[in-house]
Enzyme design. Structure first.
Site, PDB file in Angstrom:
ATOM      1  N   SER A   1       0.931  -1.424  -0.067  1.00 51.92           N
ATOM      2  CA  SER A   1       0.026   0.078  -0.108  1.00 51.92           C
ATOM      3  C   SER A   1       0.806   1.226  -0.056  1.00 51.92           C
ATOM      4  O   SER A   1       2.053   1.230   0.417  1.00 51.92           O
ATOM      5  CB  SER A   1      -0.828  -0.054   1.252  1.00 51.92           C
ATOM      6  OG  SER A   1      -1.446   1.266   1.511  1.00 51.92           O
TER       7      SER A   1
ATOM      8  N   TYR B   1      -1.071  -0.163  10.027  1.00 48.15           N
ATOM      9  CA  TYR B   1      -1.117  -0.850   8.654  1.00 48.15           C
ATOM     10  C   TYR B   1      -0.025  -0.551   7.904  1.00 48.15           C
ATOM     11  O   TYR B   1       0.614  -1.505   7.433  1.00 48.15           O
ATOM     12  CB  TYR B   1      -2.545  -0.296   8.158  1.00 48.15           C
ATOM     13  CG  TYR B   1      -2.828  -0.767   6.976  1.00 48.15           C
ATOM     14  CD1 TYR B   1      -3.349  -2.107   6.763  1.00 48.15           C
ATOM     15  CD2 TYR B   1      -2.562   0.048   5.906  1.00 48.15           C
ATOM     16  CE1 TYR B   1      -3.343  -2.266   5.331  1.00 48.15           C
ATOM     17  CE2 TYR B   1      -2.924  -0.332   4.549  1.00 48.15           C
ATOM     18  CZ  TYR B   1      -3.217  -1.636   4.176  1.00 48.15           C
ATOM     19  OH  TYR B   1      -3.767  -1.979   2.994  1.00 48.15           O
TER      20      TYR B   1
ATOM     21  N   LYS C   1       2.695  -3.313   6.468  1.00 46.04           N
ATOM     22  CA  LYS C   1       2.879  -3.707   5.269  1.00 46.04           C
ATOM     23  C   LYS C   1       4.347  -3.444   4.774  1.00 46.04           C
ATOM     24  O   LYS C   1       4.937  -4.125   4.049  1.00 46.04           O
ATOM     25  CB  LYS C   1       2.004  -2.776   4.310  1.00 46.04           C
ATOM     26  CG  LYS C   1       0.763  -2.929   4.236  1.00 46.04           C
ATOM     27  CD  LYS C   1       0.275  -4.341   3.593  1.00 46.04           C
ATOM     28  CE  LYS C   1      -1.113  -4.342   3.036  1.00 46.04           C
ATOM     29  NZ  LYS C   1      -1.414  -5.673   2.475  1.00 46.04           N
TER      30      LYS C   1
END
Length: 340
Positions: free
Chosen positions: A126, A154, A158
């Site tokens: 992402s 998050y 990632k």
């Protein structure tokens, strides 16, 4: 050609599975088995009756023996907990994003010493791996050479997975490829827990004559990609031959998929163009500092040269993104026809 898709019941998983089942090939080779893995059974498993398809239902870490019971050629690892839920529940994000990916990598690593082929793995990362701090602000245009400094759990998870995949690839355990996804708009169906979910809601809900809330200022700039362009990018990077030159994937660097830079105000102006002021009147601005902080930490302008070398281009305009959604989901749209 045995292919695994994790997160197969998710939005992108369903689209990817649909594309693979239509072509029935990967990189020119006929697919013999397509294994769909997810902890929920959703609409994406409507394809379970296809003779190519096997369904593995449950937590991925608990089902890896089943997934790798036969040789695996390609893994599309799309399963993930999304941004806002990772921020709300740290342990959930660490388990779903980091621990699960590590377990999957170890299972793939074990295949070649046992006499199998080195699996190819496509990991969906992402743009949330990027972030800005006072001591290291983001440049105006972000590329794969920009130092990632995520400002959310998050994004951190990632980024850690990206590094693990790069090292497993360096060691020859897998052939890992990483794509950094832009915010995918317009997503159909119900809102998800992603911090960026409102970017679909402010278009999707008004097109269905439903109210929507925007938690950020109208001037907020974002990097978007349509579902069609996102799936095209995932497949192109997964199938690319390694090497140098046009159309080839060079090195272990991630690929930032192409992005369309657009402002929230421009998005709503496009909505008005398509569906009239009755649609935009359904959007209410209600500031949410937590969401604004997460979304505001993401880059809005992306250097697409690495993706362009693979033949990938961003959506031409936000109007084309909305028109794609209207075409692909006619049952979810009740158009407000502009006057005049």
């Amino acid at each position: 050609m045995r292919i695994i898709v994790t997160g197969a019941s998710g939005f992108l998983g369903r689209l990817l599975v649909g594309r693979l089942l239509r072509t029935r090939t990967f990189d020119g080779v006929p697919i013999t088995r397509l294994v769909l893995v997810d902890h929920v059974v959703g609409p994406g498993f409507a394809s379970a009756d296809d003779p190519l398809v096997d369904v593995v239902h449950g937590d991925l870490t608990d089902r890896l023996d089943d997934v790798f019971a036969e040789p695996v050629d390609v893994v599309f690892h799309l399963a993930a907990a999304v941004s806002a839920e990772c921020e709300a529940d740290f342990d959930l994000g660490m388990g779903a994003n980091l621990d699960t990916t590590r377990a999957l990598l170890e299972a793939a690593r074990a295949q070649s010493p046992a006499g199998g082929a080195v699996p190819r793995m496509l990991f969906a990362s992402s743009l949330a791996v990027y972030g800005s701090t006072p001591e290291l602000p983001l440049p105006s245009v972000v590329s794969e050479a920009t130092v990632p400094l995520p400002q959310s759990s998050y994004g951190t998870q990632k980024l850690v997975c990206e590094h693990l995949i790069a090292d497993f690839t360096r060691r020859g355990f897998i052939d890992g490829r990483v794509v950094r996804l832009m915010t995918v708009v317009v997503r159909p169906g119900r809102p998800n827990a992603a911090a960026s979910g409102f970017l679909s809601s402010i278009i999707r809900e008004p097109l269905a004559r439903l109210p929507a809330t925007c938690p950020v200022a109208p001037g907020t700039q974002v990097a978007l990609a349509s579902p069609r362009r996102t799936i095209e990018g995932i497949l192109r990077v997964a199938e690319a031959e390694r090497g140098t030159g046009p159309g080839r994937l060079e090195g272990r660097l991630p690929v930032n998929l192409p992005a369309l830079t657009v402002g929230v105000a421009e998005m709503l102006a496009t909505l008005r163009q398509v569906a009239g002021s009755a649609a935009t009147d359904l959007v209410t601005f209600t500031p949410d500092p937590a969401i604004a902080a997460v979304v505001g930490s993401w880059p809005a302008v992306i250097d697409n040269r690495r993706a362009a070398g693979l033949g990938l281009e961003p959506d031409p305009s936000f109007l084309s993104v909305v028109q794609d959604y209207v075409t692909d989901h006619p049952d979810a749209v009740t158009l407000h026809r502009p006057r005049g």
